[in-house]
Write a protein that holds these residues in place. Structure first.
Motif, PDB file in Angstrom:
ATOM      1  N   ILE A  59      42.125  34.869  31.566  1.00 14.79           N
ATOM      2  CA  ILE A  59      42.486  34.550  32.944  1.00 14.79           C
ATOM      3  C   ILE A  59      41.611  33.392  33.414  1.00 14.79           C
ATOM      4  CG2 ILE A  59      42.513  35.391  35.333  1.00 14.79           C
ATOM      5  CD1 ILE A  59      43.075  38.171  34.212  1.00 14.79           C
ATOM      6  N   VAL A  61      40.382  31.064  36.719  1.00 15.05           N
ATOM      7  CA  VAL A  61      40.263  30.963  38.169  1.00 15.05           C
ATOM      8  C   VAL A  61      39.492  29.680  38.448  1.00 15.05           C
ATOM      9  CG1 VAL A  61      39.289  31.968  40.267  1.00 15.05           C
ATOM     10  CG2 VAL A  61      40.274  33.457  38.535  1.00 15.05           C
ATOM     11  N   ASP A  76      42.800  35.578  44.665  1.00 14.22           N
ATOM     12  CA  ASP A  76      43.466  34.951  43.528  1.00 14.22           C
ATOM     13  C   ASP A  76      43.134  35.704  42.241  1.00 14.22           C
ATOM     14  OD1 ASP A  76      44.934  32.917  42.103  1.00 14.22           O
ATOM     15  OD2 ASP A  76      43.022  31.945  41.618  1.00 14.22           O
ATOM     16  N   LYS A  80      45.783  37.872  39.883  1.00 12.56           N
ATOM     17  CA  LYS A  80      45.967  37.599  38.452  1.00 12.56           C
ATOM     18  C   LYS A  80      45.658  38.843  37.622  1.00 12.56           C
ATOM     19  CE  LYS A  80      45.263  32.658  38.824  1.00 12.56           C
ATOM     20  NZ  LYS A  80      44.401  31.513  38.593  1.00 12.56           N
ATOM     21  N   ALA A  83      48.506  41.335  38.020  1.00 17.06           N
ATOM     22  CA  ALA A  83      49.689  40.903  37.267  1.00 17.06           C
ATOM     23  C   ALA A  83      49.546  41.265  35.788  1.00 17.06           C
ATOM     24  CB  ALA A  83      49.907  39.405  37.440  1.00 17.06           C
TER      25      ALA A  83
END
Length: 192
Positions: A59, A61, A76, A80, A83
């Protein structure tokens, strides 16, 4: 092979399959990157691809892209992570409401447990998190690291790759006693 893919393969292997000398990378890897964003992005995408090839969940960011501040960065990140968690959850015909995940630590641990693999979080422009409330977010990520990585029966590991082009920011985050990742490994990519 250009330098980015070679370095990406080496880093991914050192992180996910560490030798005794590389075990410290699991405490956090802080990278001072080049000012040239194109060079960094090529390396970042190559690193993510290699980490995924080795089975990790990755992931990204970008702390700079969230102009609304630290709260937006955490939102955010949570979006993520949720998800990814939804993708990993087994589908059942009738499913009671999903248990409420209250902390980043619980959410990250659930992803590692569901995937039975490593989770690598790459945070660019980490220098934005040096002061409160960013410091709180880094401490939450350290708590997640400890919750996932410490148990002997861990199903995977949580690894943080924190990146910034400002060497002073990286130094402060890894050398100042009140920072969450004091003593983490630092790699300077600006040195030729």
């Amino acid at each position: 092979m250009s330098s980015e893919p070679r370095l990406a393969v080496e880093l991914a292997n050192r992180m996910l399959r560490p030798s005794v000398l590389d075990e410290g990378l699991r405490s956090g890897l802080f990278i001072v990157r080049q000012l040239d964003a194109g060079h960094w992005h090529a390396l970042a995408w190559a690193l993510a691809a290699e980490l995924r090839r080795l089975g990790a969940v990755v992931i990204f960011v970008d702390a700079e892209s969230c102009d609304e501040g630290i709260g937006a960065i955490e939102q955010d990140l949570r979006a993520k992570l949720l998800a990814v968690r939804r993708q990993l959850m087994p589908i059942a015909p009738v499913q009671p409401s999903e248990p409420c995940v209250k902390t980043l630590s619980e959410l990250i641990k659930s992803i590692v447990d569901l995937s039975c693999n490593d989770l690598v979080l790459i945070v660019d422009h980490v220098g934005r998190l040096r002061a409160q409330p960013g410091e709180h977010l880094l401490k939450a990520l350290k708590a997640a690291r400890d919750a996932v990585n410490v148990p002997a029966d861990a199903k995977g590991h949580f690894l943080l790759v924190a990146v910034d082009r400002d060497p002073d920011a990286v130094s402060e985050l890894t050398r100042v006693p009140n920072q969450a990742f004091l003593g983490a490994t630092v790699m300077d990519l600006t040195i030729a």
